[in-house]
Every structure is written in C-alpha cells, then in structure tokens.
Design a protein around this motif. Structure first.
Motif, mmCIF file in Angstrom:
data_model
loop_
_atom_site.group_PDB
_atom_site.id
_atom_site.type_symbol
_atom_site.label_atom_id
_atom_site.label_comp_id
_atom_site.label_asym_id
_atom_site.label_seq_id
_atom_site.Cartn_x
_atom_site.Cartn_y
_atom_site.Cartn_z
ATOM 1 N N GLU A 28 -7.370 1.323 -2.850
ATOM 2 C CA GLU A 28 -6.348 0.582 -3.590
ATOM 3 C C GLU A 28 -6.855 0.060 -4.933
ATOM 4 O O GLU A 28 -6.061 -0.310 -5.780
ATOM 5 N N CYS A 35 0.476 3.301 3.530
ATOM 6 C CA CYS A 35 1.040 2.909 4.829
ATOM 7 C C CYS A 35 2.140 1.860 4.748
ATOM 8 O O CYS A 35 2.791 1.571 5.744
ATOM 9 N N CYS A 72 0.856 -1.181 0.000
ATOM 10 C CA CYS A 72 0.000 0.000 0.000
ATOM 11 C C CYS A 72 0.896 1.236 0.000
ATOM 12 O O CYS A 72 1.808 1.354 0.823
ATOM 13 N N ARG A 73 0.652 2.143 -0.915
ATOM 14 C CA ARG A 73 1.455 3.364 -0.982
ATOM 15 C C ARG A 73 1.170 4.283 0.212
ATOM 16 O O ARG A 73 2.011 5.077 0.605
ATOM 17 N N CYS A 98 -7.342 -0.467 1.749
ATOM 18 C CA CYS A 98 -6.328 -1.064 2.615
ATOM 19 C C CYS A 98 -6.935 -1.300 3.994
ATOM 20 O O CYS A 98 -7.512 -0.376 4.581
ATOM 21 N N SER A 136 -5.286 -10.625 -2.727
ATOM 22 C CA SER A 136 -4.931 -9.340 -2.139
ATOM 23 C C SER A 136 -5.474 -9.284 -0.721
ATOM 24 O O SER A 136 -6.443 -9.969 -0.386
ATOM 25 N N THR A 190 -0.091 -5.627 0.225
ATOM 26 C CA THR A 190 -1.369 -5.699 -0.475
ATOM 27 C C THR A 190 -1.476 -6.976 -1.296
ATOM 28 O O THR A 190 -2.527 -7.593 -1.363
ATOM 29 N N LEU A 196 -5.953 -3.619 -9.024
ATOM 30 C CA LEU A 196 -5.187 -2.691 -8.192
ATOM 31 C C LEU A 196 -4.705 -1.500 -9.009
ATOM 32 O O LEU A 196 -4.133 -1.663 -10.090
ATOM 33 N N SER A 242 -1.769 3.629 -6.355
ATOM 34 C CA SER A 242 -2.112 3.351 -4.955
ATOM 35 C C SER A 242 -1.217 2.297 -4.324
ATOM 36 O O SER A 242 -1.313 2.037 -3.122
ATOM 37 N N VAL A 243 -0.365 1.652 -5.128
ATOM 38 C CA VAL A 243 0.521 0.607 -4.615
ATOM 39 C C VAL A 243 1.953 0.893 -5.048
ATOM 40 O O VAL A 243 2.199 1.696 -5.958
ATOM 41 N N CYS A 282 -6.526 -6.348 0.396
ATOM 42 C CA CYS A 282 -7.466 -5.228 0.440
ATOM 43 C C CYS A 282 -8.879 -5.741 0.721
ATOM 44 O O CYS A 282 -9.223 -6.866 0.382
ATOM 45 N N GLU A 329 -6.851 3.512 2.819
ATOM 46 C CA GLU A 329 -6.615 4.129 1.511
ATOM 47 C C GLU A 329 -7.266 3.298 0.405
ATOM 48 O O GLU A 329 -7.262 2.074 0.448
#
Length: 151
Positions: free
Chosen positions: A109, A24, A21-22, A102, A77, A28, A130, A134-135, A79, A107
C-alpha cells in the motif's frame, strides 16, 4: 484497527471518506487524516479532489528510474510495516522508511515514514505515504455496485 474521525475537517467537508485497500477492500485510512507533506524529491506535485476532499496534495515519487508512484500522505493508517527501517534514499529528509502492507491481504500500500528526531513540533512523528494505485475511496466502490431493483 478502526480509524474514525468525525466532525468537520480543515477543508470544511462534513463527511470523511474511508480510504480502502484496492486488493481486499479493508479500511486503510480516512480522508480526515490526509496531510500535505511535500517531498523535495518528488518529480512533480499537484492538488486534486480525492476521497471527498479538495486540494489533496498528490506527489509522484520514484524508486530507481523505472518505478514511479503517485502518493498522498496521511497521519494514520492501518497498514503494517514490513522489513527493516531504511534511512538511505528517503523521499522525506529527517525520516526513515519501510514498506507498508495491508494487514488483511498483504498487498503493498505504500510506506511508513518514522521521524529520526521524534517530538519535533514542525513534523509529525509518523507519516504514511499511500500509493494511489493501491487504494480506493469507499464512495467510488459504492458507485461500482449496482443493486437489483425489486418490482
């Protein structure tokens, strides 16, 4: 939920890369779960080297005319789905969809796609779409961190 996939995948790469995850940095997915599920509704598609894999199918899909998303598809995933299942405006015929967020930071994703006719041998029952913005790949994150050198 931990995603582990070992061994050699269909592309011949020995080391799968974690997809994070971009927002946190939590895991993912893994590059071993990337599939090439082409959407007939994509504006365009191309292959790229991403997440330690060659020939990853990247598609650009849009929601309304304003929002365009570069996406990859995976079979697994962490998510979590958010909202109600939608059947209208699916980029993938035969699938319903809902937003995917996420579980650690909330967030956006991408989307979870669920087959309307599960058990079909031609298509997976569940696909994760995805959004690349976002990743991020774990190896790229590792390249951003510079550790101090002790003398």
């Amino acid at each position: 939920m931990s995603l582990e996939a070992g061994g050699k995948n269909s592309t011949g790469w020995q080391n799968p890369e974690n997809i994070l995850c971009r927002g946190c940095g939590s895991q993912t997915s893994s590059s071993n779960f990337i599939i090439s599920k082409l959407s007939p509704s994509s504006h365009y598609a191309f292959h790229d080297t991403l997440f330690n894999r060659e020939m990853v199918l990247v598609q650009v899909v849009s929601h309304n005319i304003i929002f365009q998303f570069p996406v990859i598809t995976t079979t697994q995933s962490t998510c979590q789905g958010y909202g109600e299942w939608q059947v209208d405006n699916s980029w993938f015929p035969g699938y319903r969809w809902k937003l995917c967020i996420c579980p650690d930071c909330g967030e956006f994703e991408g989307w979870i796609l669920e087959s309307i006719n599960p058990g079909s041998p031609e298509s997976p029952d569940e696909v994760f779409c995805l959004v690349l913005t976002s990743v991020i790949g774990e190896s790229f994150i590792d390249s951003l961190v510079k550790f101090p050198v002790d003398f």
